[in-house]
Design a protein around this motif. Structure first.
Motif, PDB file in Angstrom:
ATOM      1  N   LEU A   9       0.797  -1.176   0.005  1.00  0.00           N
ATOM      2  CA  LEU A   9      -0.104  -0.077  -0.007  1.00  0.00           C
ATOM      3  C   LEU A   9       0.893   1.226   0.027  1.00  0.00           C
ATOM      4  CD1 LEU A   9      -2.937   0.987   0.141  1.00  0.00           C
ATOM      5  CD2 LEU A   9      -2.943   0.614   2.465  1.00  0.00           C
ATOM      6  N   ALA A  10       2.058   1.212   0.826  1.00  0.00           N
ATOM      7  CA  ALA A  10       2.758   2.174   0.866  1.00  0.00           C
ATOM      8  C   ALA A  10       3.473   2.605  -0.564  1.00  0.00           C
ATOM      9  CB  ALA A  10       3.854   2.025   2.069  1.00  0.00           C
ATOM     10  N   MET A  11       3.810   1.578  -1.442  1.00  0.00           N
ATOM     11  CA  MET A  11       4.559   1.717  -2.399  1.00  0.00           C
ATOM     12  C   MET A  11       3.574   2.431  -3.407  1.00  0.00           C
ATOM     13  SD  MET A  11       6.989  -0.901  -4.225  1.00  0.00           S
ATOM     14  CE  MET A  11       6.170  -2.413  -4.002  1.00  0.00           C
ATOM     15  N   ALA A  12       2.220   1.895  -3.258  1.00  0.00           N
ATOM     16  CA  ALA A  12       1.273   2.129  -4.351  1.00  0.00           C
ATOM     17  C   ALA A  12       0.824   3.574  -4.169  1.00  0.00           C
ATOM     18  CB  ALA A  12       0.032   1.303  -4.376  1.00  0.00           C
ATOM     19  N   LEU A  13       0.880   4.073  -2.875  1.00  0.00           N
ATOM     20  CA  LEU A  13       0.602   5.671  -2.619  1.00  0.00           C
ATOM     21  C   LEU A  13       1.684   6.448  -2.947  1.00  0.00           C
ATOM     22  CD1 LEU A  13      -1.011   5.110   0.963  1.00  0.00           C
ATOM     23  CD2 LEU A  13      -2.216   5.936  -0.846  1.00  0.00           C
ATOM     24  N   VAL A  14       2.722   6.059  -2.936  1.00  0.00           N
ATOM     25  CA  VAL A  14       3.880   6.886  -3.277  1.00  0.00           C
ATOM     26  C   VAL A  14       3.791   6.987  -4.919  1.00  0.00           C
ATOM     27  CG1 VAL A  14       6.611   7.070  -3.365  1.00  0.00           C
ATOM     28  CG2 VAL A  14       5.270   6.364  -1.154  1.00  0.00           C
ATOM     29  N   LEU A  15       3.726   5.882  -5.406  1.00  0.00           N
ATOM     30  CA  LEU A  15       3.847   5.822  -6.957  1.00  0.00           C
ATOM     31  C   LEU A  15       2.687   6.805  -7.490  1.00  0.00           C
ATOM     32  CD1 LEU A  15       4.944   4.542  -9.476  1.00  0.00           C
ATOM     33  CD2 LEU A  15       3.470   2.672  -9.152  1.00  0.00           C
ATOM     34  N   LYS A  16       1.422   6.568  -6.823  1.00  0.00           N
ATOM     35  CA  LYS A  16       0.293   7.399  -7.255  1.00  0.00           C
ATOM     36  C   LYS A  16       0.583   8.875  -7.316  1.00  0.00           C
ATOM     37  CE  LYS A  16      -4.612   7.717  -6.448  1.00  0.00           C
ATOM     38  NZ  LYS A  16      -4.799   9.187  -6.480  1.00  0.00           N
ATOM     39  N   ALA A  17       1.300   9.228  -6.041  1.00  0.00           N
ATOM     40  CA  ALA A  17       1.744  10.686  -5.633  1.00  0.00           C
ATOM     41  C   ALA A  17       2.808  11.039  -6.824  1.00  0.00           C
ATOM     42  CB  ALA A  17       2.115  10.912  -4.280  1.00  0.00           C
ATOM     43  N   ILE A  18       3.676  10.188  -7.257  1.00  0.00           N
ATOM     44  CA  ILE A  18       4.449  10.699  -8.086  1.00  0.00           C
ATOM     45  C   ILE A  18       3.832  10.777  -9.618  1.00  0.00           C
ATOM     46  CG2 ILE A  18       6.614  10.005  -9.474  1.00  0.00           C
ATOM     47  CD1 ILE A  18       7.481   8.301  -6.908  1.00  0.00           C
ATOM     48  N   LEU A  19       3.023   9.894  -9.888  1.00  0.00           N
ATOM     49  CA  LEU A  19       2.334  10.072 -11.249  1.00  0.00           C
ATOM     50  C   LEU A  19       1.447  11.216 -11.014  1.00  0.00           C
ATOM     51  CD1 LEU A  19       1.681   6.158 -11.730  1.00  0.00           C
ATOM     52  CD2 LEU A  19       3.479   7.518 -12.940  1.00  0.00           C
ATOM     53  N   ALA A  20       0.939  11.493 -10.216  1.00  0.00           N
ATOM     54  CA  ALA A  20       0.050  12.798 -10.196  1.00  0.00           C
ATOM     55  C   ALA A  20       0.761  13.968 -10.722  1.00  0.00           C
ATOM     56  CB  ALA A  20      -0.533  12.930  -8.670  1.00  0.00           C
ATOM     57  N   GLY A  21       2.007  14.132 -10.323  1.00  0.00           N
ATOM     58  CA  GLY A  21       2.709  15.077 -10.966  1.00  0.00           C
ATOM     59  C   GLY A  21       3.234  15.435 -12.340  1.00  0.00           C
TER      60      GLY A  21
END
Lengths: 185, 471
Positions: free
Chosen positions: B118-130
């Motif tokens: 979950l942590a990995m997916a949340l960080v990936l999502k935050a990066i892709l959002a940019g």
């Protein structure tokens, strides 16, 4: 001190902890002992009135943590082979333990002073009670790390231990090991 | 560098690693995604309460090394142990204890692994959002992508891949911790003290030592995270992997110092983000776990943000690998051994299959937890940690140092810790003053372990274990 005495001491400390936790659980709550939702900011909590929620449980909490710190020391003594437990070990552990307990006393007492007076002093970026908690707790733990390094060859794994261990390995690997394997369920 | 050719390589890296590799792997597995994402999120949300989890690390490491490191490494070599259940089976001469330990590990791995994914997916999502192209990618897609990368990495490399990447990742985390502290200290003109003053003005309790959660909750975390560190299977299994017992003298200080440096990130991001939001400098966060990603995107130099994100991914990957590894060992090595007297044939192949299945189930568990319960990543992680601490510490930590301990005591301790931890979680039990379920479970399991061992007949130890416990 023998293993038997250490285990009874450990059990006594655990029973003291059980008694303190039971006592604390029986004290009526202020209504926000675990904090409240922040009135303005989502996903954030506030602590509310510090003196009110600390007043009744402060002393039992202090004793509980003191018991935990002593328990940690007893566990460490338990881990040292009986033949290596000497005056030096108890002396060094006593110093580390005293440091840990002193630090906990300073966290507790400086926080109590803040609750009583509202005066805040800062040390390296944090209010004094928090600075004791952050820097003091780290340093008191590090004192045990230093003891491990300094005392490794004397208390933990001496040259004699190493010799006996290698002898044991050779002896065990050469013998039929199957007699020590238990039956499946 | 070694390659994975056997189950021994896959599970314990052939017991051939040097002190630097083991020390960095130990500390980076301790911190993981929990420290990078969940930790700052908890400080943002609760104030300084959660620092009790991290400040106890030096004491926790010291206790772990004093109590288990030497004996675990000795038994591993003497009995060719591949896992923690192997080790307890040798200590207690009981396949029931081995089975219960393996079962506990699988259950704990599920909770903890889900946290990492979950942590990995949340960080990936935050990066892709940019980015402009992938801004709309959802969390489910991120979980699938993260799990796929994780499975490939773990299946091909086993624990050896994890240990060697830990070296690089550990170095990145230490440097990042220091650089983040410097960055955080410069967000406000008055440095960390100004951030503290802002929080104090908003709610004094938040910046005081017990934070918003209160004193008993903090002391519970101190106990569970301090003494519990010695019961984390993904950490203590690494104590089987070094070449020489004498290396522990170097491994302990290296791990502790590395952890302290990397943990600066946990403290500084959480405090600064809380101060920035309550002062109105930035809007409130969508979730507490967004504290780290938002801090990096707003306040850190893009290069530093990139390094931290890379370090974070590496941390999560290697911790997940370690969990998948011990989970796979429990499934293909220990459970079959406990039930039919021997492990699965072609252990390496089955270990890889088990790794894939565990990752898929944990990913589903992560998504369920996220969408069904609005809970912080860190609290899920704490549940995994707590389960291990209460179930394993008495059996391993006390059991390896007290000859009178027996299998009945071990069974009672594991049983009571699982019952209390899961009951608190399932029935949402809440005790007054922030007394936590894990705290109760841990104290109860230690007490019961000693009492039951004392009240039941003494057990004869195997001759080699008996001699070894005298050393």
């Amino acid at each position: 001190m023998s293993q038997k005495h250490l285990i009874y001491l450990l059990l006594t400390l655990l029973l003291i902890m059980v008694a303190l936790l039971t006592y604390i659980a029986g004290i009526s709550e202020s209504g926000y002992s675990s904090g409240l939702v922040h009135p303005l900011v989502s996903h954030m909590r506030v602590g509310g009135d510090g003196p009110v929620r600390f007043d009744a449980i402060g002393l039992p909490a202090f004793l509980l943590q003191a018991a935990v710190l002593i328990l940690a020391l007893v566990l460490i003594v338990l881990s040292i082979s009986k033949r290596h437990r000497d005056f030096h070990l108890y002396g060094w552990l006593g110093i580390c333990g005293a440091f840990g307990l002193f630090n906990w006393y300073m966290v507790y007492s400086s926080y109590q002073v803040f609750l009583d007076t509202g005066v805040v002093q800062y040390f390296l970026g944090f209010p004094l009670p928090s600075a004791w908690m952050i820097y003091g707790t780290w340093l008191s733990g590090l004192s045990l790390v230093v003891l491990y390094i300094v005392g490794f060859n004397r208390f933990i794994y001496t040259a004699q231990d190493e010799l006996e261990y290698h002898k044991l390995i050779i002896e065990f690997k050469n013998s039929d090991a199957t007699d020590s394997i238990s039956d499946p369920l | 560098m070694r390659r994975t050719r056997s189950a021994n390589d896959f599970f314990v890296a052939g017991r051939s690693l040097g002190p630097i590799v083991v020390s960095l792997a130990l500390f980076s597995s301790t911190l993981s995604g929990f420290g990078f994402v969940g930790g700052p999120g908890l400080v943002y949300s609760m104030g300084l309460s959660s620092l009790w989890m991290v400040m106890v690390s030096a004491l926790g490491y010291a206790i772990g090394f004093f109590l288990v490191a030497k004996r675990i490494r000795m038994i591993a070599e003497l009995r060719d142990s591949l896992s923690l259940p192997d080790l307890v089976a040798a200590r207690y001469g009981s396949e029931t204890v081995r089975f219960m330990m393996a079962g506990t590990i699988v259950l704990g791995v599920m909770g903890y692994l889900a946290t990492q994914i979950l942590a990995m997916a949340l960080v990936l999502k935050a990066i892709l959002a940019g980015t402009s192209v992938f801004a709309d990618v959802g969390l489910v897609t991120c979980v699938i992508l993260s799990s796929a990368v994780l499975i490939f990495y773990c299946v091909t490399g086993g624990i050896i891949a994890s240990m060697y990447t830990d070296v690089v990742q550990g170095a990145i985390m230490m440097i990042a911790g220091v650089l983040i502290l410097i960055t955080a200290s410069n967000v406000f003109d008055g440095g960390m003290q100004q951030a503290s003053e802002i929080i104090l003005a908003d709610d004094s309790e938040a910046i005081m030592p017990f934070g918003t959660a209160g004193v008993i909750a903090c002391l519970g975390w101190f106990f569970v995270f301090g003494l519990g560190l010695a019961g984390q299977p993904h950490l203590i299994t690494k104590m089987m992997m070094n070449r020489r017992i004498r290396d522990f003298r170097v491994i302990l200080p290296l791990s502790t110092i590395a952890y302290v440096l990397a943990a600066l990130l946990w403290v500084s991001i959480g405090v600064v983000m809380r101060a920035a939001v309550v002062s109105g400098e930035i809007p409130s966060l969508e979730a507490a776990d967004a504290a780290s990603p938002v801090f990096l995107s707003l306040f850190a130099h893009p290069l530093l943000a990139g390094v931290v994100f890379a370090g974070l991914f590496a941390a999560i990957m290697s911790t997940s690998d370690a969990f998948l590894n011990i989970g796979a060992a429990a499934l293909v090595h220990d459970m079959p051994k406990a039930l039919r007297g021997r492990s699965a044939g072609n252990e390496l192949l089955w270990a890889r299959i088990a790794t894939v299945l565990l990752a898929i189930v944990a990913a589903l568990f992560a998504l369920y937890s996220y969408y069904q319960n609005d809970r912080l990543v860190a609290l899920l992680g704490a549940f995994g940690w707590a389960t291990f601490a209460a179930a394993i510490v008495p059996v391993v930590v006390i059991g390896l140092n007290w000859k009178r301990a027996n299998s009945m005591g071990a069974i009672a301790a594991i049983g009571i810790s699982l019952i209390i931890n899961f009951s608190f979680e399932i029935f949402s039990v809440r005790l007054p003053h922030g007394i936590s379920g894990p705290f109760v479970a841990f104290v109860a399991s230690m007490t019961l372990f000693i009492v039951v061992s004392l009240l039941t007949p003494d057990q004869t130890l195997d001759r080699d274990i008996d001699k070894l416990m005298d050393l």
